[in-house]
Design an enzyme around this catalytic site. Sequence first.
Site, PDB file in Angstrom:
ATOM      1  N   SER A  99       2.523  -5.267  -8.615  1.00 58.05           N
ATOM      2  CA  SER A  99       3.101  -4.558  -7.339  1.00 58.05           C
ATOM      3  C   SER A  99       4.860  -4.357  -7.352  1.00 58.05           C
ATOM      4  CB  SER A  99       2.579  -4.903  -6.085  1.00 58.05           C
ATOM      5  OG  SER A  99       1.172  -4.674  -5.937  1.00 58.05           O
ATOM      6  N   LYS A 174       0.838   1.873  -3.369  1.00 56.98           N
ATOM      7  CA  LYS A 174       0.789   0.336  -3.014  1.00 56.98           C
ATOM      8  C   LYS A 174       1.818  -0.303  -1.879  1.00 56.98           C
ATOM      9  CE  LYS A 174      -0.587  -3.981  -3.087  1.00 56.98           C
ATOM     10  NZ  LYS A 174      -0.534  -4.766  -4.398  1.00 56.98           N
ATOM     11  N   LYS A 242       8.062  -9.764  -0.887  1.00 61.35           N
ATOM     12  CA  LYS A 242       8.378  -8.788  -1.998  1.00 61.35           C
ATOM     13  C   LYS A 242       8.179  -7.277  -1.620  1.00 61.35           C
ATOM     14  CE  LYS A 242       6.078  -8.423  -5.388  1.00 61.35           C
ATOM     15  NZ  LYS A 242       5.184  -7.666  -5.775  1.00 61.35           N
TER      16      LYS A 242
END
Length: 301
Positions: A99, A174, A242
Amino acid sequence: MMSNQLKVGFIGLGIMGAPMAAHLVKAGHQVFVHTRSKVPTDIAQSTAIPCSSPQEVGEKADMIFTMVPDTPDVEKVLFGDKGLAHGLSKGKIVIDMSSISPIATKEFAKKINALGCDYLDAPVSGGEVGAKNATLSIMVGGDESVFHKVKPVLDLMGKNINLVGANGDGQTAKVANQIIVALNIEAVAEALLFASKAGADPAKVRQALMGGFAGSKILEVHGERMVKRTFDPGFRIELHQKDLSLALNSARALGISLPNTATAQELFNSCAAHGGKAWDHSAMVKALETLANFEIGQKAS
């Protein structure tokens, strides 16, 4: 040897990558693996073939999957010293299941395409449970014909597999997924904290809500973690931080406001400040408990 056996590479054998790679081995494919730490025991004892570098994986496999934590890690695996790109030859396919940044993904794809190879971004959702059970949702960006070539292998790792669009669009999906997950965790945490402080049994409240419109996978899985205080990852807070950084940075570039995503990130930041970077992301509830000076499950005074 099975007639449809493929030469598959898998780079990154962490919490998610190890079980994903294991499914490919179990299916009978010839699997070449590399990871920056020690190869997990179950993979080491299988028919998987360890390689000394991503470059070696690229030389030996025709279809290579990468599953590493962040954008710089993918860049290093692909283009660093003894990186995957140095081992590729024309016609091979690279599938990044990490990701990472949609913008960086588009640049990585161009560089791999320039070598005569194909590139898909295919980030996943479903966490460690989904990886172990081969029930991951997989969001794919790239060429449709390449997607159909890789789909039978993706089917070994996931259930809900969709081609979203061109390179980068899988990563965009995502990021959107992680916004929804973070905000759902926050909502479940607030609800169970409220119920517990009000004197109700949070476990019974959770069970009552499961069958209604508030029911969700987050309430089912992470609500139980909050009630039972089981915060071993799972999916680490630092990784969700993140992902939300990607969301907030991209939102700024797009000129849009994501106020509740920013709030969720601040709650994760609070957890990290209290030593919780490696807690499961359901532990966001601890930040709310700190604000309330009350822990789910304790008796309201």
